[in-house]
Design a protein around this motif. Structure first.
Motif, mmCIF file in Angstrom:
data_model
loop_
_atom_site.group_PDB
_atom_site.id
_atom_site.type_symbol
_atom_site.label_atom_id
_atom_site.label_comp_id
_atom_site.label_asym_id
_atom_site.label_seq_id
_atom_site.Cartn_x
_atom_site.Cartn_y
_atom_site.Cartn_z
ATOM 1 N N UNK A 76 0.822 -1.212 0.000
ATOM 2 C CA UNK A 76 0.000 0.000 0.000
ATOM 3 C C UNK A 76 0.853 1.258 0.000
ATOM 4 N N UNK A 77 1.916 1.276 0.801
ATOM 5 C CA UNK A 77 2.809 2.444 0.818
ATOM 6 C C UNK A 77 3.451 2.676 -0.537
ATOM 7 N N UNK A 78 3.865 1.586 -1.193
ATOM 8 C CA UNK A 78 4.489 1.712 -2.511
ATOM 9 C C UNK A 78 3.493 2.270 -3.530
ATOM 10 N N UNK A 79 2.246 1.809 -3.490
ATOM 11 C CA UNK A 79 1.234 2.315 -4.419
ATOM 12 C C UNK A 79 0.893 3.775 -4.133
ATOM 13 N N UNK A 80 0.803 4.126 -2.869
ATOM 14 C CA UNK A 80 0.525 5.523 -2.517
ATOM 15 C C UNK A 80 1.674 6.419 -2.974
ATOM 16 N N UNK A 81 2.900 5.958 -2.798
ATOM 17 C CA UNK A 81 4.062 6.730 -3.249
ATOM 18 C C UNK A 81 4.058 6.847 -4.773
ATOM 19 N N UNK A 82 3.690 5.768 -5.462
ATOM 20 C CA UNK A 82 3.617 5.783 -6.922
ATOM 21 C C UNK A 82 2.606 6.830 -7.382
ATOM 22 N N UNK A 83 1.482 6.911 -6.692
ATOM 23 C CA UNK A 83 0.471 7.914 -7.041
ATOM 24 C C UNK A 83 1.020 9.325 -6.833
ATOM 25 N N UNK A 84 1.981 9.451 -5.925
ATOM 26 C CA UNK A 84 2.603 10.744 -5.655
ATOM 27 C C UNK A 84 3.816 11.038 -6.518
ATOM 28 N N UNK A 85 4.135 10.134 -7.436
ATOM 29 C CA UNK A 85 5.220 10.389 -8.370
ATOM 30 C C UNK A 85 6.456 9.529 -8.207
ATOM 31 N N UNK A 86 6.513 8.700 -7.190
ATOM 32 C CA UNK A 86 7.655 7.805 -6.991
ATOM 33 C C UNK A 86 7.351 6.504 -7.736
#
Length: 117
Positions: A76-86
């Protein structure tokens, strides 16, 4: 009438076991409360990208977690970060795409932030 316990040692052991189980459950619930917001964000990301329902997105997250051998809150953290540009790792992106396909979620109709389809 005497209400003495027939097996005080057994009763004590049972009470200790119950206390141990309740403490473990409390710790698990506290942990879940801390990670819940990021899991909800990730579920929303999956719903938006793959055009699926909340239960479908949950299934996707669980499958990614299981197939990637990562705790769900890490995914979940990785997906949230991906949504933020990471960028999401290729491996995790592959697990995400495969899980979405397995649960019948749609495919993204645009490039996601990871730059891959």
């Amino acid at each position: 009438m005497d209400h003495a316990v027939d097996d005080p040692a057994g009763e004590l052991a049972a009470l200790r076991n119950e206390v141990h189980q309740l403490r473990r459950e409390t710790m698990q619930l506290r942990s879940a409360m801390k990670t819940r917001p990021v899991v909800d964000i990730a579920r929303g990301v999956v719903m938006e990208r793959y055009h699926c329902s909340a239960p479908g997105a949950w299934k996707v997250l669980v499958q990614v977690s299981q197939h990637a051998n990562l705790k769900l809150h890490i995914v979940a953290r990785a997906l949230a970060a991906d949504a933020g540009g990471v960028r999401l790792s290729r491996t995790l992106h592959g697990h995400l795409t495969a899980a979405a396909s397995r649960v019948g979620a749609g495919t993204p109709d645009r490039d996601d932030r990871s730059g891959r389809r």
